[in-house]
Design a protein around this motif. Structure first.
Motif, PDB file in Angstrom:
ATOM      1  N   ALA A  84      -2.111   6.357  -7.472  1.00 30.80           N
ATOM      2  CA  ALA A  84      -1.821   7.621  -8.201  1.00 30.80           C
ATOM      3  C   ALA A  84      -0.284   8.267  -7.577  1.00 30.80           C
ATOM      4  CB  ALA A  84      -2.878   8.596  -7.855  1.00 30.80           C
ATOM      5  N   ILE A  85       0.632   7.464  -6.842  1.00 32.73           N
ATOM      6  CA  ILE A  85       1.734   8.058  -6.459  1.00 32.73           C
ATOM      7  C   ILE A  85       2.658   8.019  -7.487  1.00 32.73           C
ATOM      8  CG2 ILE A  85       3.757   7.508  -5.038  1.00 32.73           C
ATOM      9  CD1 ILE A  85       1.962   6.301  -2.895  1.00 32.73           C
ATOM     10  N   ASP A  86       3.493   9.350  -7.715  1.00 38.16           N
ATOM     11  CA  ASP A  86       4.429   9.295  -8.978  1.00 38.16           C
ATOM     12  C   ASP A  86       5.462   8.327  -8.921  1.00 38.16           C
ATOM     13  OD1 ASP A  86       3.059  11.490 -10.011  1.00 38.16           O
ATOM     14  OD2 ASP A  86       4.354  12.950  -8.811  1.00 38.16           O
ATOM     15  N   GLN A  87       6.018   8.110  -7.835  1.00 37.21           N
ATOM     16  CA  GLN A  87       7.124   7.001  -7.961  1.00 37.21           C
ATOM     17  C   GLN A  87       6.435   5.856  -8.182  1.00 37.21           C
ATOM     18  OE1 GLN A  87       6.266   9.126  -5.373  1.00 37.21           O
ATOM     19  NE2 GLN A  87       7.801   9.721  -3.839  1.00 37.21           N
ATOM     20  N   VAL A  88       5.092   5.436  -7.889  1.00 41.03           N
ATOM     21  CA  VAL A  88       4.637   4.151  -8.403  1.00 41.03           C
ATOM     22  C   VAL A  88       4.345   4.206 -10.176  1.00 41.03           C
ATOM     23  CG1 VAL A  88       2.608   2.588  -8.451  1.00 41.03           C
ATOM     24  CG2 VAL A  88       3.343   3.737  -6.402  1.00 41.03           C
ATOM     25  N   LYS A  89       4.008   5.411 -10.542  1.00 41.81           N
ATOM     26  CA  LYS A  89       3.878   5.495 -12.102  1.00 41.81           C
ATOM     27  C   LYS A  89       5.043   5.381 -12.723  1.00 41.81           C
ATOM     28  CE  LYS A  89      -0.438   8.510 -11.559  1.00 41.81           C
ATOM     29  NZ  LYS A  89      -0.888   9.756 -11.954  1.00 41.81           N
ATOM     30  N   THR A  90       6.199   5.939 -12.115  1.00 46.60           N
ATOM     31  CA  THR A  90       7.590   5.615 -12.877  1.00 46.60           C
ATOM     32  C   THR A  90       8.245   4.446 -12.488  1.00 46.60           C
ATOM     33  OG1 THR A  90       8.431   6.844 -10.840  1.00 46.60           O
ATOM     34  CG2 THR A  90       7.783   8.388 -12.373  1.00 46.60           C
ATOM     35  N   GLY A  91       7.547   3.592 -11.729  1.00 45.21           N
ATOM     36  CA  GLY A  91       8.261   2.261 -11.347  1.00 45.21           C
ATOM     37  C   GLY A  91       9.474   2.353 -10.283  1.00 45.21           C
ATOM     38  N   LEU A  92       9.591   3.381  -9.673  1.00 41.37           N
ATOM     39  CA  LEU A  92      10.466   3.056  -8.532  1.00 41.37           C
ATOM     40  C   LEU A  92       9.898   2.505  -7.276  1.00 41.37           C
ATOM     41  CD1 LEU A  92      11.898   6.959  -8.784  1.00 41.37           C
ATOM     42  CD2 LEU A  92      12.993   4.800  -9.399  1.00 41.37           C
ATOM     43  N   ILE A  93       8.479   2.457  -7.051  1.00 41.34           N
ATOM     44  CA  ILE A  93       7.949   1.628  -6.062  1.00 41.34           C
ATOM     45  C   ILE A  93       7.205   0.730  -6.842  1.00 41.34           C
ATOM     46  CG2 ILE A  93       6.363   1.943  -4.181  1.00 41.34           C
ATOM     47  CD1 ILE A  93       7.606   4.788  -3.396  1.00 41.34           C
ATOM     48  N   VAL A  94       6.976  -0.498  -6.453  1.00 39.66           N
ATOM     49  CA  VAL A  94       6.186  -1.512  -6.620  1.00 39.66           C
ATOM     50  C   VAL A  94       5.200  -1.693  -5.610  1.00 39.66           C
ATOM     51  CG1 VAL A  94       5.775  -3.850  -7.527  1.00 39.66           C
ATOM     52  CG2 VAL A  94       7.907  -2.426  -8.208  1.00 39.66           C
ATOM     53  N   LEU A  95       3.889  -1.715  -6.080  1.00 38.75           N
ATOM     54  CA  LEU A  95       2.797  -2.040  -5.007  1.00 38.75           C
ATOM     55  C   LEU A  95       2.388  -3.403  -4.810  1.00 38.75           C
ATOM     56  CD1 LEU A  95       0.009   0.868  -6.024  1.00 38.75           C
ATOM     57  CD2 LEU A  95       1.959   0.707  -4.293  1.00 38.75           C
ATOM     58  N   ALA A  96       2.378  -3.839  -3.836  1.00 43.26           N
ATOM     59  CA  ALA A  96       2.113  -5.305  -3.455  1.00 43.26           C
ATOM     60  C   ALA A  96       0.729  -5.070  -2.463  1.00 43.26           C
ATOM     61  CB  ALA A  96       3.121  -5.926  -2.731  1.00 43.26           C
ATOM     62  N   PHE A  97      -0.429  -5.765  -3.274  1.00 42.60           N
ATOM     63  CA  PHE A  97      -1.712  -5.424  -2.617  1.00 42.60           C
ATOM     64  C   PHE A  97      -1.929  -6.691  -1.457  1.00 42.60           C
ATOM     65  CE2 PHE A  97      -2.667  -3.838  -6.883  1.00 42.60           C
ATOM     66  CZ  PHE A  97      -2.908  -2.483  -6.723  1.00 42.60           C
ATOM     67  N   GLN A 128       4.984  12.627  -0.896  1.00 39.31           N
ATOM     68  CA  GLN A 128       5.844  13.729  -0.443  1.00 39.31           C
ATOM     69  C   GLN A 128       6.536  13.076   0.941  1.00 39.31           C
ATOM     70  OE1 GLN A 128       3.674  16.901   0.961  1.00 39.31           O
ATOM     71  NE2 GLN A 128       2.975  17.495  -1.148  1.00 39.31           N
ATOM     72  N   TYR A 129       6.129  11.951   1.509  1.00 41.44           N
ATOM     73  CA  TYR A 129       6.926  11.307   2.727  1.00 41.44           C
ATOM     74  C   TYR A 129       7.819  10.546   2.152  1.00 41.44           C
ATOM     75  CZ  TYR A 129       8.040   8.285   6.163  1.00 41.44           C
ATOM     76  OH  TYR A 129       8.880   7.352   6.938  1.00 41.44           O
ATOM     77  N   LEU A 130       7.779   9.665   1.060  1.00 44.61           N
ATOM     78  CA  LEU A 130       8.573   8.876   0.632  1.00 44.61           C
ATOM     79  C   LEU A 130       9.817   9.467  -0.017  1.00 44.61           C
ATOM     80  CD1 LEU A 130       6.478   5.810  -0.689  1.00 44.61           C
ATOM     81  CD2 LEU A 130       7.980   6.020   1.616  1.00 44.61           C
ATOM     82  N   GLY A 131       9.546  10.662  -0.801  1.00 45.51           N
ATOM     83  CA  GLY A 131      10.542  11.489  -1.489  1.00 45.51           C
ATOM     84  C   GLY A 131      10.448  10.855  -2.890  1.00 45.51           C
ATOM     85  N   PRO A 132      11.448  11.578  -3.859  1.00 45.31           N
ATOM     86  CA  PRO A 132      11.267  11.274  -5.359  1.00 45.31           C
ATOM     87  C   PRO A 132      12.390  10.084  -5.658  1.00 45.31           C
ATOM     88  CG  PRO A 132      12.331  13.583  -4.741  1.00 45.31           C
ATOM     89  CD  PRO A 132      11.785  13.035  -3.425  1.00 45.31           C
ATOM     90  N   LYS A 133      13.406   9.729  -4.621  1.00 41.64           N
ATOM     91  CA  LYS A 133      14.349   9.174  -4.495  1.00 41.64           C
ATOM     92  C   LYS A 133      14.014   7.650  -3.716  1.00 41.64           C
ATOM     93  CE  LYS A 133      17.992  12.441  -5.089  1.00 41.64           C
ATOM     94  NZ  LYS A 133      19.322  12.830  -4.828  1.00 41.64           N
ATOM     95  N   ALA A 134      12.956   7.402  -3.496  1.00 37.58           N
ATOM     96  CA  ALA A 134      12.486   6.099  -2.861  1.00 37.58           C
ATOM     97  C   ALA A 134      12.378   5.092  -3.723  1.00 37.58           C
ATOM     98  CB  ALA A 134      11.322   6.240  -1.773  1.00 37.58           C
ATOM     99  N   GLU A 135      13.009   4.052  -3.412  1.00 35.76           N
ATOM    100  CA  GLU A 135      12.831   2.692  -4.279  1.00 35.76           C
ATOM    101  C   GLU A 135      12.402   1.222  -3.087  1.00 35.76           C
ATOM    102  OE1 GLU A 135      16.001   1.985  -6.666  1.00 35.76           O
ATOM    103  OE2 GLU A 135      16.084   4.011  -7.520  1.00 35.76           O
ATOM    104  N   GLY A 136      11.590   0.630  -3.609  1.00 42.55           N
ATOM    105  CA  GLY A 136      11.302  -0.470  -3.006  1.00 42.55           C
ATOM    106  C   GLY A 136       9.662  -1.112  -3.274  1.00 42.55           C
TER     107      GLY A 136
END
Length: 347
Positions: free
Chosen positions: A332-345, A312-320
């Motif tokens: 489990a973040i929706d933006q991660v599942k859709t590929g808008l946000i990439v996780l870097a561990f 909810q904080y990043l919002g549906p249009k966040a990319e990065g």
């Protein structure tokens, strides 16, 4: 006819072993059972002696370790003087092949720090002259003659002084009979950040900067102000901070909006106790989330630790790119599942 007597077997020879032997009987095996308790006693006696010796060695080692522990505690936490600190050798012999140890302080061959400039501070000029009864020659008694120029030096000082602004609102009466102004006309009141509050702008700024920039607790600041004859109540300051909160909500919203437009964040969360009664929530266990970007850092205080908070904080249009640990909620973040946000561990 004579009867021949029957011959009987000769008796067994008597055992030549002593009644309490020191070992197995060399003549017959009858003493093996009798000898077993003696053998067991000798075995356990030897085991006991070895255990006593081992315990003595362990006690000696424990005493040595305790002595070393007392020495280290004295070196770390004991009282020290300048004499002992100067005479106690702290350097150790470097191992062969190791690079030379870096000395503390200014390094040889490097430029010293640049002298700081304080010319932007206001100047209070002080004229120092030789007193008249000392401004003469000690031999002949003739007075000194003044010359042009002075020898100047600078001393930094700071003055913290609390004062009261006494607002005197002048009153007037109309001199006409038009009736536009009924009664006495008074000058408008002085503007205040908090209506009807005795705390001025400079004092509120000092409270905010000291608390949120210097991270000093409020009661320590009040103790400091008390040394300047300004005795403020903790309740008055706390109420003022609470009434200032709505003024910073637009600033927080602008920072959060700017944070969402960043291309890279570092996210993390930690436990946070909030002693507020919330319907449907058991206990006071909350979580403080942080979203650290290059240009802005935003903290979010939430009741839970689920993926809904960063989602909810990043919002549906966040990319990065979101740098996080391997906590499953970030995956489990929706933006991660859709590929808008990439996780870097992180490591």
């Amino acid at each position: 006819m004579a009867r021949v007597p029957l011959t009987t077997a000769p008796p067994h020879p008597a055992c030549s072993a002593p009644p309490f032997p020191d070992g197995p009987c060399p003549v017959c095996p009858r003493l093996a059972v009798e000898f077993e308790p003696w053998r067991q006693a000798s075995y356990w006696k030897a085991q006991h002696q070895r255990a006593v010796q081992r315990e003595a060695l362990l006690k000696q080692e424990i005493e040595q370790l305790r002595a070393q522990l007392r020495l280290r505690e004295q070196q770390l936490f004991g009282r020290k003087t300048e004499a002992t600190a100067a005479t106690t050798p702290t350097a150790t012999t470097p191992r062969p092949g190791a690079p030379p140890r870096r000395r503390r302080g200014q390094q040889p061959g490097h430029k010293g720090p640049r002298r700081r400039d304080y010319s932007h501070l206001p100047v209070v000029v002080e004229e120092h002259e030789i007193p008249g009864d000392q401004c003469y020659c000690r031999d002949c008694g003739r007075p000194f003659a003044p010359v042009s120029g002075t020898e100047d030096s600078t001393i930094l000082e700071i003055e913290v002084k609390a004062h009261r602004r006494l607002i005197r609102r002048h009153r007037y009466r109309p001199t006409c009979d038009r009736g536009a102004h009924k009664g006495i006309v008074t000058a408008p009141p002085a503007p205040r950040v908090i209506p009807k509050s005795i705390l001025g702008v400079s004092l509120l700024v000092e409270l905010l900067v000291d608390k949120y920039l210097s991270y000093r607790p409020t009661y320590r600041l009040l103790a400091d102000l008390a040394t300047h004859d300004l005795d403020l109540s903790l309740g008055t300051v706390t109420e003022a901070l609470q009434r200032l909160l709505p003024l910073f909500e637009p600033v927080y919203a602008a920072l959060a909006d700017h944070s969402r437009r960043q291309p890279l964040w570092h996210g993390d969360e930690t436990r946070w106790l909030v002693f507020a009664i919330v319907e449907g929530k058991v206990g006071f266990h909350w979580y403080l989330w942080v979203f650290h970007a290059k240009e802005v850092v935003v903290f979010v205080l939430a009741q839970g630790r689920s993926h809904d908070v960063p989602e909810q904080y990043l919002g549906p249009k966040a990319e990065g790119i979101l740098v996080v640990d391997r906590y499953k909620a970030y995956q489990a973040i929706d933006q991660v599942k859709t590929g808008l946000i990439v996780l870097a561990f992180c490591w």
